[in-house]
Design a protein around this motif. Sequence first.
Motif, short mmCIF file in Angstrom:
data_model
loop_
_atom_site.label_atom_id
_atom_site.label_comp_id
_atom_site.label_asym_id
_atom_site.label_seq_id
_atom_site.Cartn_x
_atom_site.Cartn_y
_atom_site.Cartn_z
N UNK A 188 -5.30 8.43 -36.48
CA UNK A 188 -6.61 8.97 -36.87
C UNK A 188 -7.73 8.21 -36.14
N UNK A 189 -7.62 6.89 -36.09
CA UNK A 189 -8.63 6.09 -35.40
C UNK A 189 -8.66 6.42 -33.91
N UNK A 190 -7.50 6.60 -33.31
CA UNK A 190 -7.46 6.94 -31.89
C UNK A 190 -8.09 8.30 -31.62
N UNK A 191 -7.87 9.25 -32.51
CA UNK A 191 -8.48 10.58 -32.34
C UNK A 191 -10.00 10.49 -32.41
N UNK A 192 -10.50 9.63 -33.29
CA UNK A 192 -11.95 9.45 -33.38
C UNK A 192 -12.51 8.80 -32.12
N UNK A 193 -11.66 8.09 -31.39
CA UNK A 193 -12.08 7.48 -30.12
C UNK A 193 -11.88 8.44 -28.95
N UNK A 194 -11.38 9.64 -29.25
CA UNK A 194 -11.21 10.64 -28.21
C UNK A 194 -9.83 10.69 -27.59
N UNK A 195 -8.87 9.95 -28.15
CA UNK A 195 -7.51 9.93 -27.61
C UNK A 195 -6.60 10.70 -28.57
N UNK A 196 -6.20 11.92 -28.16
CA UNK A 196 -5.39 12.79 -29.00
C UNK A 196 -4.06 13.04 -28.31
N UNK A 197 -3.01 12.38 -28.78
CA UNK A 197 -1.70 12.48 -28.14
C UNK A 197 -1.16 13.91 -28.18
N UNK A 198 -1.40 14.62 -29.29
CA UNK A 198 -0.90 15.99 -29.42
C UNK A 198 -1.54 16.90 -28.39
N UNK A 199 -2.84 16.76 -28.20
CA UNK A 199 -3.53 17.59 -27.20
C UNK A 199 -3.08 17.22 -25.79
N UNK A 200 -2.87 15.94 -25.54
CA UNK A 200 -2.40 15.51 -24.23
C UNK A 200 -1.02 16.10 -23.93
#
Length: 315
Positions: A282-294
């Motif tokens: 969740x914290x990584x997604x808030x930083x703009x890093x989304x593994x699922x989208x990648x």
Amino acid sequence: MSELTIQNIIETFHLEVVAGEQWVHRKITTSDISRPGLEMAGFFDYYPKERVQLLGKKELTYLSLLDSKTRRERFDQLCHPITPAFILAHGVGGPPELLELATARQIPVLKTPHQTTRFAGMLTNYLEGQLAPMTTVHGVLVDVYGVGVLITGKSGVGKSETALELVKRGHRLVADDVVEIRQVAKNILIGSSPKILEHMLEIRGVGIIDLMVLFGASSVKDNKRILLVVDLEVWDPDKLYDRLGVDDEKMKIIDSELTRLTVPVKPGRNLSVIIEVAAMDYRMKKLGINAAEQFAERLEQAVMQNTLIEEESND
């Protein structure tokens, strides 16, 4: 919405009661406070009489320049029967006219040693938190890596046991079984525990345990902003669970929306580790890093590349 009285403010900010100690149980209905500057000059057209009135050096200095009759007229209008209280900043005493009329109208007069602006900010923040819309949710709230995680699920699914394992791994418990949630602003939900359940955790077969006694003060926290909901449910072999995490599921509490993850429970799954990873993700997604989208982008590129190779081979 919680019921708040002047007594609560006195205890929270250690205020001194100058007059009207017998009326400190008057209720506060709004989080706004008033500094009656224009009213001191005689303009009462929009006087917010239902608010706590805060008087600072400017207001009191201006009043000292007026004659006793005028001061009495001003305070006669200020001391409305529905006014919760008067608070004097900088530790100064109240003018005799204020004390007399406030006592006659059953309005407590308090004082604080703090500066006016500083105390106004402290009091406003406190009132907004206490008078915010509130609801209760059956679940467990844990602070995991700075992320407030609300663990929900049916009774007996393992919420408290998961919270205990998280505490053993260095995280902090906020509330077990009953979580009081206040919406202090749009999409900002603060969770806390009822006073009677603070620091307590129920483990079936063991009973009620006090985490602060067992694990120390660092194992508990009074309140926490809720950012993520993890819903535990018994594994259903016929149900198709999300395996990529591209689409965010939402849960609405009061008027705010939270990200919700549904985690199936079955023997062998380490729920505490899963929740830790969910909080970090969740914290990584808030930083703009989304593994699922990648991953989805890589997959799309691979499909397009294979398609081009097939087209070239056919030509």
